[in-house]
Every structure is written in C-alpha cells, then in structure tokens.
Design a protein around this motif. Structure first.
Motif, PDB file in Angstrom:
ATOM      1  N   ILE A  13     -92.666 -18.918 -37.349  1.00 37.15           N
ATOM      2  CA  ILE A  13     -91.265 -19.339 -37.408  1.00 37.15           C
ATOM      3  C   ILE A  13     -90.515 -18.785 -36.182  1.00 37.15           C
ATOM      4  O   ILE A  13     -89.704 -19.477 -35.561  1.00 37.15           O
ATOM      5  N   LEU A  16     -91.544 -20.816 -33.342  1.00 41.67           N
ATOM      6  CA  LEU A  16     -90.916 -22.135 -33.433  1.00 41.67           C
ATOM      7  C   LEU A  16     -89.474 -22.087 -32.951  1.00 41.67           C
ATOM      8  O   LEU A  16     -89.043 -22.901 -32.121  1.00 41.67           O
ATOM      9  N   PRO A 108     -87.297 -26.361 -44.955  1.00 38.45           N
ATOM     10  CA  PRO A 108     -87.553 -26.533 -43.510  1.00 38.45           C
ATOM     11  C   PRO A 108     -86.330 -27.135 -42.837  1.00 38.45           C
ATOM     12  O   PRO A 108     -85.726 -28.050 -43.367  1.00 38.45           O
ATOM     13  N   ILE A 111     -84.434 -29.508 -36.391  1.00 36.23           N
ATOM     14  CA  ILE A 111     -84.284 -28.950 -35.045  1.00 36.23           C
ATOM     15  C   ILE A 111     -82.910 -29.271 -34.453  1.00 36.23           C
ATOM     16  O   ILE A 111     -82.221 -28.400 -33.918  1.00 36.23           O
TER      17      ILE A 111
ATOM     18  N   THR B 386     -92.229 -22.225 -45.768  1.00 32.58           N
ATOM     19  CA  THR B 386     -92.475 -21.567 -44.478  1.00 32.58           C
ATOM     20  C   THR B 386     -93.504 -22.322 -43.630  1.00 32.58           C
ATOM     21  O   THR B 386     -93.193 -22.710 -42.504  1.00 32.58           O
ATOM     22  N   LEU B 388     -94.389 -25.336 -44.039  1.00 27.65           N
ATOM     23  CA  LEU B 388     -93.848 -26.681 -43.820  1.00 27.65           C
ATOM     24  C   LEU B 388     -92.830 -26.666 -42.680  1.00 27.65           C
ATOM     25  O   LEU B 388     -92.767 -27.606 -41.868  1.00 27.65           O
ATOM     26  N   THR B 389     -92.069 -25.594 -42.636  1.00 22.07           N
ATOM     27  CA  THR B 389     -91.100 -25.444 -41.543  1.00 22.07           C
ATOM     28  C   THR B 389     -91.821 -25.449 -40.201  1.00 22.07           C
ATOM     29  O   THR B 389     -91.413 -26.134 -39.254  1.00 22.07           O
ATOM     30  N   SER B 390     -92.942 -24.705 -40.148  1.00 20.68           N
ATOM     31  CA  SER B 390     -93.719 -24.661 -38.897  1.00 20.68           C
ATOM     32  C   SER B 390     -94.267 -26.030 -38.550  1.00 20.68           C
ATOM     33  O   SER B 390     -94.139 -26.494 -37.410  1.00 20.68           O
ATOM     34  N   LEU B 392     -93.295 -29.072 -39.505  1.00 11.22           N
ATOM     35  CA  LEU B 392     -92.257 -30.020 -39.114  1.00 11.22           C
ATOM     36  C   LEU B 392     -91.616 -29.618 -37.785  1.00 11.22           C
ATOM     37  O   LEU B 392     -91.377 -30.466 -36.917  1.00 11.22           O
ATOM     38  N   GLY B 393     -91.356 -28.315 -37.646  1.00 10.42           N
ATOM     39  CA  GLY B 393     -90.698 -27.822 -36.437  1.00 10.42           C
ATOM     40  C   GLY B 393     -91.547 -28.064 -35.200  1.00 10.42           C
ATOM     41  O   GLY B 393     -91.074 -28.662 -34.219  1.00 10.42           O
TER      42      GLY B 393
END
Lengths: 127, 636
Positions: A13, A16, A108, A111, B386, B388-390, B392-393
């Motif tokens: 994260i 990211l 999530p 962006i 978490t 999923l965030t990675s 998608l991000g």
C-alpha cells in the motif's frame, strides 16, 4: 516545499501510494513513509509534513492514536490528515471524527480521488 | 290406592250430575206427596166435617154442648185431625177440642157462613199450619162445624219420603261409583303400569320389563313398548360404548398433545383475543423464569410489556400472517417470537377469531454464532480490502503509465499484430479493474447484508421527504443513464407527506433499484413513479428493459440469485442488491415486489407506511436490534 507522509503497515500500500503520488514528487513534493504509528509520530515531529495518509489498523500504535496525538499538539494540529479506512465500519467513522480526522478515504480507493484531494490540500494542479 | 286422573275428573262430573238429578227427583216426589196428602186430608176433613154436621143437627138445636163435646172428642183420634170445633149460627163456639183454650187465631178466623163446604189454610201460633174445613149445619141455620187437619204431618211425611228417596238414590249412586271405579281400575291399572314403564324408558331405565299379560290393545301396546325398549337399550348401549371409546380416544389424544406441547423445546404461549394468557408450556416458564400460575389468566401486556401486546395486536389485525420478533428472555438470553392468529372457518367450526399463539425459541447461541459470523465477515472483508487495494491501485497505475508513457511511443504503423495486442492489453486491464470493482461491491454488500441479518445495523430513523431521496439517488446514478442514453422520467405526486425512514439506507435502496433498471434496459426509459395510496406510499421504478421471466421473479430477492442464465450470461452484479433492498424496506414495515413481462420491462415497487412505524424500543422484551428481524410473511 510541501511534504506528504504515507503511513501503512502494508508495504504494498505504501508502494502504491508512493507511485500514485509520484507526479507530485516530480513537482517538488517530498514523499515520506512510515510502517507503523510509532515511527509515524517520530517522522511527523521531525519532518512536520503538510499532509498525512494514515492507515487505521497498524501494529504498536493505530491510526486514531496517531491522529489524536497530532491534533492535540499545537505545533502539529494544522497537519491535514486523510484516514484510510475500511468502508461501512460505522465505528471507524465515529472514531475518525472523534480523533479529529480531516478526511477519510475508504479502501480500496480510487486513484483519481487521492490525486484530487492532494491537489486540493496542497493547492497544486498536478495530473 | 291409585285413582286415575281420568276417573277423578269423570267422578266430579258424575257427582254434579247426580246431585242435580237427585234433587230434581226428590223435589218432584215431595211435591207429589204434598199435593196428594193435602187432597187426601181435605177429603178426609170434609167427610169428618160433614159427618159431624149431619149428626149434630138436633144436638145443636138443643144446644147440648156436652153431647157435642163427647162426639167431637172421638174424632180427634183419627190420624191427621188436629182440632174440631162447633159454632152456632151466631158464630159462638159451643164445643171445641183445643186444650186449654181456643187460640186467638180461631176467633179471628170466625166463620164464612157459606152454605157449602169452605176450605182455608190456618196458621196457629206455636201449633203450626193447618187445613181448616168449614161445614154448615143445615145450610148454616143451626151452626157450623170446623175440622182442622194437621199440615205438619203432610210436611213430615213428604220430608221422610224425600229423605228415603235421596238415600236410595245415593246408595245406588255409591254402588255405581264403586262399580265404575272397579271397572275403570281394571282398565287404567295396566295403563298406569304402561305409563310408569314409559316414564322409566324416558329416563333410560331399561332394567325391568313391563308385566301386562292381557291380550287386548293394551297388551299389544305393552308388547310393542317392551320390544321398542329392548331395541332402544341396544342402541343406547352401542352409543354409550361408542361415546366411551371416543372419550378414551379423546383423552389419549389430549394426553398425547399435552405431552407434545409440554416437551416442546420451544416456548408456547396461547392468548385469547383480549391478550389474556390461557396456556403456556414448561419451556416458556423456564425461558422467562416465571411460574405458570403467574401467567395464566393475566394479560400479556402486564407480564411481558407493551412490545408483546403490540405483536399480538398485529396478529389480531392480520390473522393470516406470521409475525416474528426478538424478545429478551431471563438471564440475558434472547428469544425469537413467532406469532400468528388462531383463526378458524366460522362456517365449519362456529368459531372465528380465537386468539393468538406465540412460539418462542431461544436463539441466544444462534445470535452468538451470527455475531461471530458477522465479526468474521467484517474481518475477512477488511482483510480482503488491503490486497484488493493493491490490485486495483497498481492496475490503475499500470494503465495510466501505459496510456501516458508507453503506448504513445510504440510505432504500430502497419504492425496489425502489435495493434491487436495493445487493444487486448487495454481490454484485459479494463476487465481487471471492473472485476476488482465488482469484487469491492461484493465485499461491501456481503458486509451490509450480514449486518442487516444480524440486526447490527444502526438505524437513524428520521422524517424524510421521498422526493429528496429519489433526487439524491438519481444524481448518483446519472452517469449510468448518460452512458446508455436512457431517459429518466420523474413522476412524483405533488405534496407527498414525509415518511419516517433511514435516509442513507433509503438512498441505497433507490440507487440499487435505479442502477438495476438501467443495467437491464438497453433503450427507452426508466420512470420513477411515487403515489400515495391510503396510509402508504408506493414507489415504482418502471423500465422498458428486457424484463424478468416468471421463474426468475421468484428468486431475485434471494441472496446470490440473479436473473438470466448464469452459465452463459456474464454476471454484472453482486446478487445481493435486491436482498439488501428487501431487508431495508421490510425493516421500515414496507413491502417490495416486482411485476414484469419478458421483453416488455419490469416494475419494481416498494411501499412505505405513512404512519410512524413501530419503534424498536420494545421495553423489557425487545432488544433494540430485535426489530430488524421483524418481518411479516404469508402463511404457507
């Protein structure tokens, strides 16, 4: 120059967010990161960032505690804190408000939402 | 002695008739005797008077009183003669038989001085009535003779005759009565026996038969009755046996049913139409830690609080529906109450509404499991976010880097294969992003529904205007409408009253329904129509889309069930949108339903009550979360 601190125990994260905020770095913003609440407080005290992306669930010290410390310290209380929280957890929302969180983004995240928020807080226009 | 009523009645009439006849006969006889004797005495007196007159001419002329006295004295011995006296032509009494003196009335009587016999009635004081016969002596020239015949003898003889006659008649009458009684007794005695027998039969006593041996109609009747009694006895015995069997069977059934009810793990509570408790089972007493005697005959409201009464009230209002609610049990445990009205067909049973029956199940452990499940889902969904965030991000970053920094620098001029690959990369990245978003939505929906089902949602009930909610939902889904060029028609009744609802949850419902409508409509419009109907508001979303088949209409409100062929069609939603809507609407006391025709479109509607919905603050019994599970469903 503005500084943004990214706090998350998950390295992916952090990575990211660093990549998402790369365009700002190219425009002179300093990106900092911390992997837990304790380190985050140290970095905040030392670097005085303009904006902090703060994860809630972290070992040693969670995001709310970090937020509380920041908001209760006169020198730090103007730092803009964006809480990264899980959606739908009502308790989190309440805690975030109580801790003095300025804004929260659910994971999530989108962006473009992050970029839009940073532009707004730092008064920049990076795409 | 048994005297029949018939005989008694007849006897009274006979006595009355006898008295009339006997009196008539006696009076008539008495009168005849009186008349005959009077005539006879008159003749007798006349003869005596004439005889004295004829034989006393000379003596009278000589005024020989002593001779006359001697002569008239001898006539006194004749029966009926009371007195004799002789007068001279001047009316002076020469001789008489009165002792001691001549009564005053005789002087007053005097003489008629007629030349013939003169008869008259005389009443002498203290002596009675007499027939006085006056006979002239030598046509009155010498004197007159008076003979008094005693009327008392006539009366006495008449009385004697009448008494005799009445005595005789009475004797004959009494004899006749005895005779009639004997005869009637002979007839009525078997009748009495039969009557007594019939009375015994009427009181179901078939033990002793009637004993009448005669061969007449009465004997025939007795025989018929005996045979009837035998038949009746058999029938009665058969029925008695059948009734006894039925009672035994009923008792067995009752014992069995009581045993079933008493051994039920669930608590059972039965009330009448006023909410008064008339049956509880041991499980219920244990659940509430109350004694049966503390509950029977008491009103539910007094024992369990107003929440319970409210639940019962609903079963009274809608006897064909089942209502459920959570209740607080003793020792901090939780129960689920399932209530329904006891209703019978009035025509079949004679009863209509009989009350309510409530079954209570201890769901403490289920609630605990539910809580654990929700916690687990909550943790899992959090943990899924978490990575999923990675995903998608980073995909987003890859996409933007490719679009901004890589693809523009690739020379695809004439290289079809390269161009095709770039198109494929773009498409695949889009798929990763859209599926990632779908996964996010799924995680969110799973979290929502598990919270709704576990009653862990905090509801913020407030006055809201439906038009505001709809407008908010429409603006949130506006981009979807724009993308597919679908027309949105807003048809909201003017001046709608506010409803009590959770604003955010209602917006969630509207967004779900609107995005569904757009999703399944390729062209045309989506109309949002809101109308007030009596005490509720009906919100309908009418689309011109592909519609839903009959089979799918049944399942779309179930979790993870989507319309269409899931094997060939690409799933586009989470399969939880409509179940979430259903949970939210039902919490608000409303209903949600769909009408649809394949290829014509669908109408999704839900209703909201205009009056304040039942508050979940069900004192003592209902937990605040309890009402979330309160739903009504049609009896199966």
């Amino acid at each position: 120059m503005p500084k943004i601190l990214i706090v998350d125990d998950d390295s992916l994260i952090r990575e990211l967010l660093l990549q998402v905020l790369e365009p700002f770095e190219e425009n002179g913003v300093t990106l900092l990161s911390a992997q837990n609440g304790v380190i985050a407080v140290e970095v905040i005290n030392k670097e005085l960032p303009d904006m902090v992306f703060l994860d809630v669930m972290m070992p040693k010290m969670n995001g709310f505690e970090v937020c509380r410390i920041v908001k209760s310290t006169a020198a730090l209380k103007d730092i803009y804190i964006v809480m990264l929280t899980a959606k739908g957890q009502e308790v989190d929302k309440q805690n975030a408000t109580a801790a003095g969180v300025d804004y929260y983004i659910t994971k999530p995240f989108n962006i473009s939402e992050i970029i839009k928020k940073v532009n707004e807080v730092l008064n920049m226009n990076v795409s | 002695m048994i005297v029949s009523k018939l005989f008694k009645k007849t006897l009274l009439i006979i006595i009355a008739i006898f008295i009339v006849i006997a009196m008539t006969i006696a009076i008539s006889t008495g009168w005849n005797i009186y008349r005959d004797l009077t005539q006879e005495y008159k003749s007798k007196g006349t003869a005596i008077a004439k005889s004295i007159a004829n034989s006393s001419v000379e003596t009278l002329l000589n005024r020989d009183a002593a001779t006359i006295q001697a002569m008239i004295d001898q006539f006194l011995e004749i029966v009926g003669v009371s007195y004799v006296f002789v007068l001279d032509s001047q009316g002076e009494i020469i001789s008489h038989t009165f002792v001691p003196n001549v009564p005053e009335e005789i002087y007053a009587l005097g003489t008629k001085k007629t030349r013939a016999i003169f008869i008259s009635d005389v009443n002498l004081f203290n002596k009675g009535d007499f027939i006085d016969i006056e006979a002239p002596v030598l046509e009155g020239t010498v004197g007159y003779v008076h003979v008094g015949m005693d009327k008392g003898i006539i009366m006495s003889q008449m009385g004697t005759a009448m008494v005799r006659q009445l005595s005789l008649l009475s004797a004959i009458f009494l004899f006749s009565i005895v005779l009639i009684y004997t005869l009637m007794n002979k007839i009525s005695q078997p009748l009495n026996t039969l009557t007594e027998y019939a009375r015994r039969l009427a009181s179901h006593d078939f033990s002793s038969p009637v004993n009448i041996q005669s061969t007449d109609e009465i004997g025939l009747l007795a025989n018929t009755m005996t045979s009837l009694a035998t038949d009746l006895n058999e029938v009665f015995e058969r029925y008695e046996q059948a009734i006894n069997d039925a009672i035994v069977e009923l008792q067995h059934t009752l014992v069995y049913l009581t045993a079933v009810i008493d051994n039920m793990a669930d608590g059972l509570l039965v009330t009448d139409t006023d909410g008064v408790i008339n049956h509880v089972n041991p499980a219920l007493t244990t659940m509430f830690a109350l004694k049966e005697t503390d509950m029977i005959g008491k009103n539910c409201k007094d024992i369990f609080g107003p929440g319970f009464a409210e639940l019962l009230g609903k079963t009274r209002m809608h006897t064909d529906q089942v209502f459920t609610s959570e209740v607080k049990l003793a020792q901090g445990r939780t129960g689920k109450a399932v209530a329904t009205g006891i209703h019978q067909d009035v025509l079949q049973s004679g009863y209509g509404d009989l009350g309510s029956v409530i079954l209570i199940r201890d769901i403490t452990s289920e609630k605990e499991v539910d809580r654990m499940k929700t916690d687990f889902i909550s943790t899992v969904s959090h943990e899924l976010r978490t990575p999923l965030t990675s995903v998608l991000g980073f995909t987003g970053i890859i996409k933007s880097k490719l679009e901004s920094m890589v693809f523009p620098h690739i020379d695809i001029d004439g290289n079809d294969k390269l161009e095709k690959e770039i198109r494929r990369i773009r498409h695949n990245l889009e798929t990763i992003l859209s599926e990632g978003e779908r996964l996010t939505a799924l995680i969110n929906d799973v979290l929502d529904i598990s919270k709704l089902e576990a009653g862990k949602v905090e509801w913020k009930m407030e006055k809201v205007m439906l038009a505001d909610i709809i407008d908010r939902a429409v603006s949130a889904t506006a981009s979807l409408f724009e993308q597919k060029k679908i027309l949105f028609i807003r048809d909201i009744q003017y001046n709608l009253p506010f409803v009590i609802a959770d604003r955010d949850k209602m917006i969630q419902v509207m967004i779900n329904l609107l995005s569904n409508a757009v999703k399944f409509t390729e062209k045309g419009s989506v109309t949002c129509r809101v109308r007030q109907e009596e005490d509720e508001v009906i919100v309908s979303l009418i689309d011109t889309g592909r519609g839903i088949s009959d089979g799918d209409r049944e399942i779309i409100f179930e979790k993870f069930k989507q319309a269409g062929d899931t094997l060939t069609d690409k799933p586009t939603g989470t399969g939880l949108g409509l179940p979430i809507c259903k949970q939210i609407i039902e919490f608000h006391g409303g209903r949600i339903w769909v009408k649809s025709k394949p290829e014509k479109g669908s109408i999704f509607s839900f209703s909201l009550l205009l009056k304040k919905p039942e508050e979940p603050d069900m004192t003592d019994v209902y937990s605040s979360a309890g009402a979330a599970g309160e739903v009504a469903r049609e009896k199966q």
